[in-house]
Design an enzyme around this catalytic site. Structure first.
Site, PDB file in Angstrom:
ATOM      1  N   ALA A   1       0.820  -1.224   0.000  1.00  0.00           N
ATOM      2  CA  ALA A   1       0.000   0.000   0.000  1.00  0.00           C
ATOM      3  C   ALA A   1       0.848   1.266   0.000  1.00  0.00           C
ATOM      4  O   ALA A   1       1.993   1.266   0.458  1.00  0.00           O
ATOM      5  CB  ALA A   1      -0.890   0.003   1.246  1.00  0.00           C
TER       6      ALA A   1
ATOM      7  N   ARG B   1      -0.132  -9.570  -3.149  1.00  0.00           N
ATOM      8  CA  ARG B   1      -0.994 -10.612  -3.719  1.00  0.00           C
ATOM      9  C   ARG B   1      -0.358 -11.249  -4.944  1.00  0.00           C
ATOM     10  O   ARG B   1      -0.743 -12.337  -5.335  1.00  0.00           O
ATOM     11  CB  ARG B   1      -2.363 -10.033  -4.104  1.00  0.00           C
ATOM     12  CG  ARG B   1      -3.255  -9.696  -2.938  1.00  0.00           C
ATOM     13  CD  ARG B   1      -4.411  -8.851  -3.388  1.00  0.00           C
ATOM     14  NE  ARG B   1      -3.959  -7.604  -3.982  1.00  0.00           N
ATOM     15  CZ  ARG B   1      -4.732  -6.726  -4.624  1.00  0.00           C
ATOM     16  NH1 ARG B   1      -6.017  -6.971  -4.749  1.00  0.00           N
ATOM     17  NH2 ARG B   1      -4.228  -5.618  -5.127  1.00  0.00           N
TER      18      ARG B   1
ATOM     19  N   LEU C   1      -3.740  -3.159   4.490  1.00  0.00           N
ATOM     20  CA  LEU C   1      -4.762  -3.531   3.504  1.00  0.00           C
ATOM     21  C   LEU C   1      -5.873  -2.488   3.490  1.00  0.00           C
ATOM     22  O   LEU C   1      -6.015  -1.715   4.443  1.00  0.00           O
ATOM     23  CB  LEU C   1      -5.378  -4.881   3.898  1.00  0.00           C
ATOM     24  CG  LEU C   1      -4.460  -6.087   3.834  1.00  0.00           C
ATOM     25  CD1 LEU C   1      -5.135  -7.294   4.486  1.00  0.00           C
ATOM     26  CD2 LEU C   1      -4.083  -6.386   2.382  1.00  0.00           C
TER      27      LEU C   1
ATOM     28  N   HIS D   1      -9.352  -5.954   7.251  1.00  0.00           N
ATOM     29  CA  HIS D   1      -8.474  -5.715   8.416  1.00  0.00           C
ATOM     30  C   HIS D   1      -8.619  -6.783   9.498  1.00  0.00           C
ATOM     31  O   HIS D   1      -7.623  -7.292  10.007  1.00  0.00           O
ATOM     32  CB  HIS D   1      -8.755  -4.330   9.022  1.00  0.00           C
ATOM     33  CG  HIS D   1      -8.094  -3.204   8.277  1.00  0.00           C
ATOM     34  ND1 HIS D   1      -8.231  -1.890   8.632  1.00  0.00           N
ATOM     35  CD2 HIS D   1      -7.270  -3.212   7.189  1.00  0.00           C
ATOM     36  CE1 HIS D   1      -7.532  -1.121   7.795  1.00  0.00           C
ATOM     37  NE2 HIS D   1      -6.959  -1.901   6.900  1.00  0.00           N
TER      38      HIS D   1
ATOM     39  N   LYS E   1      -5.841   1.765  10.699  1.00  0.00           N
ATOM     40  CA  LYS E   1      -7.163   2.227  11.088  1.00  0.00           C
ATOM     41  C   LYS E   1      -8.052   2.248   9.870  1.00  0.00           C
ATOM     42  O   LYS E   1      -7.526   2.426   8.772  1.00  0.00           O
ATOM     43  CB  LYS E   1      -7.108   3.607  11.734  1.00  0.00           C
ATOM     44  CG  LYS E   1      -6.206   4.661  11.086  1.00  0.00           C
ATOM     45  CD  LYS E   1      -6.314   5.000   9.632  1.00  0.00           C
ATOM     46  CE  LYS E   1      -7.558   5.620   9.112  1.00  0.00           C
ATOM     47  NZ  LYS E   1      -7.495   5.960   7.672  1.00  0.00           N
TER      48      LYS E   1
ATOM     49  N   ARG F   1     -11.086   3.352  -1.343  1.00  0.00           N
ATOM     50  CA  ARG F   1     -11.964   3.986  -0.344  1.00  0.00           C
ATOM     51  C   ARG F   1     -13.383   4.190  -0.854  1.00  0.00           C
ATOM     52  O   ARG F   1     -14.273   4.539  -0.069  1.00  0.00           O
ATOM     53  CB  ARG F   1     -11.381   5.343   0.050  1.00  0.00           C
ATOM     54  CG  ARG F   1     -10.106   5.257   0.834  1.00  0.00           C
ATOM     55  CD  ARG F   1      -9.346   6.563   0.792  1.00  0.00           C
ATOM     56  NE  ARG F   1      -8.147   6.513   1.614  1.00  0.00           N
ATOM     57  CZ  ARG F   1      -7.034   5.892   1.260  1.00  0.00           C
ATOM     58  NH1 ARG F   1      -6.948   5.281   0.098  1.00  0.00           N
ATOM     59  NH2 ARG F   1      -5.986   5.878   2.067  1.00  0.00           N
TER      60      ARG F   1
ATOM     61  N   ASP G   1     -12.703   6.195   6.569  1.00  0.00           N
ATOM     62  CA  ASP G   1     -11.324   6.519   6.211  1.00  0.00           C
ATOM     63  C   ASP G   1     -10.758   7.709   6.983  1.00  0.00           C
ATOM     64  O   ASP G   1      -9.656   7.627   7.527  1.00  0.00           O
ATOM     65  CB  ASP G   1     -11.231   6.811   4.712  1.00  0.00           C
ATOM     66  CG  ASP G   1      -9.786   6.895   4.267  1.00  0.00           C
ATOM     67  OD1 ASP G   1      -9.070   5.898   4.420  1.00  0.00           O
ATOM     68  OD2 ASP G   1      -9.361   7.969   3.809  1.00  0.00           O
TER      69      ASP G   1
END
Ligand SMILES: NC(=O)c1ccc[n+]([C@@H]2O[C@H](COP(=O)([O-])OP(=O)(O)OC[C@H]3O[C@@H](n4cnc5c(N)ncnc54)[C@H](OP(=O)(O)O)[C@@H]3O)[C@@H](O)[C@H]2O)c1
Length: 323
Positions: free
Chosen positions: A12, A36, A73, A78, A96, A163, A175
């Protein structure tokens, strides 16, 4: 203290803020990354000079040398991956928000406790001395009795961003609004009532949400968050004797707090530090038993309760929800 050996789960964008301080600290080292796909893992490990890389998340979990995993992720998986990491014997620092569902938070922390491992939700701003100072000022009574909190966070996102995907638990409240919820709870405790209005985008997630949290003693927090407004963040506390304002409360670009009393405005200096470094050092030290993790189950459950109540209210047109 012996450095904690970290693995990074996903490639990420946020990793760019987390990997350098992990690498710079004597208390941690980055030993592996997983993606992945093998191609992406190869490229990423070369780019970031990470010694081992895996083309599946499962393979990272099987690496016996990895002690702690940072999960970056999208929100949706999560909890699932936190539990999988914990069951594989790894401590977990998870981005978070962990989830909007309190029962899922409990399930994740039950897995941590069952395995005798640590789990922490990565609210890095909580580690920043600016946040610590703000709390000290409020508790020290510089604004008298706090009665109103206003917390905001918005920025504009591009089409295709994770998102915006409801399957991945996207949404502005999840988010960025989660910071506003966290900051309000930090200052006022656990809310008793919540109400919210949301503006949904074409994918079905909230592009904008405005909410009210009511705390014990009728302390009220107004929060707003958006994906369709330019970057804007702030945290303000209004009390009987004055107010405090933080211009960059969440991802602190410039540290400092403004205190207003009567006609005077005072600038409270705060050290400029890397909150991501404080976060990973806190977690590494907690793993070695040198200090306690800053955030645990109670905070994560409180977060989820408040977020879920705001969403439930927004889903029924703003009707207040009791927590
Ligand atoms: N604390 C902070 O300051 C901060 C700032 C930004 C974001 N965040 C949080 O960090 C997390 C990641 O945000 P980000 O913007 O960095 O994410 P991102 O760049 O979109 O990356 C997410 C990563 O997750 C993996 N992934 C697994 N399943 C996926 C799926 N179905 N679709 C897309 N990607 C998938 C991908 O890695 P592979 O392809 O390598 O598997 C992807 O690179 C979020 O929970 C966000 O809330 C925190």
């Amino acid at each position: 203290m012996e450095a904690v050996r970290w693995g990074i789960l996903s490639t990420a964008r946020i990793n760019a803020a987390v990997i350098p301080p992990l690498r710079d600290s004597p208390e941690s080292e980055v030993v592996a990354v997983a993606s992945r796909t093998q191609d992406r893992a190869d490229t990423y490990a070369r780019q970031w000079r990470i010694p081992r890389w895996y083309g599946s998340y499962e393979a990272l979990l099987e690496d016996p040398d990895v002690e702690a995993i940072y999960i970056s992720l999208p929100n949706g998986p999560h909890v699932e991956w936190s539990i999988r990491c914990l069951e594989a014997g790894k401590h977990v620092l998870c981005e978070k928000p962990l989830t909007r569902f309190p029962g899922e938070v409990e399930r994740a922390f039950d897995a941590a406790d069952g395995a005798g491992l640590l789990l922490m939700e990565a609210f890095m701003y909580r580690q920043h001395p600016q946040t610590v100072r703000l709390v000290e000022l409020v508790r020290g009574g510089v604004v008298g009795e706090p009665c109103l909190i206003r917390a905001s966070f918005s920025f504009q996102i591009e089409d295709g961003n994770v998102r915006l995907d409801p399957e991945l638990a996207g949404g502005a409240l999840m988010d960025v609004g989660c910071y506003c919820v966290s900051g309000s709870r930090l200052l006022a405790g656990e809310p008793e009532r919540a109400s919210a209005h949301q503006v949904l985008g074409p994918s079905g997630v909230d592009l904008r949400l405005v909410g009210t949290l009511v705390f014990p003693g009728e302390v009220v927090a107004q929060i707003d968050c958006a994906f369709d407004l330019p970057l804007r963040q702030s945290l303000e506390v209004f009390g009987s004797e004055g107010s405090l304002r933080v211009v960059w409360p969440w991802n602190v670009r410039v540290a400092g707090i403004e205190l207003r009393r009567g006609n005077t405005v005072e600038h409270v200096e705060v050290a400029e530090v890397d909150a991501y470094r404080l976060q990973s050092d806190n977690f590494s030290r907690a793993i070695r038993g040198v200090e306690a993790p800053l955030l645990g189950r109670a905070d994560a459950v409180g977060q989820a309760r408040a977020i879920d109540s705001l969403y439930r209210s927004a889903e029924v047109g703003g009707e207040p929800m009791q927590l």
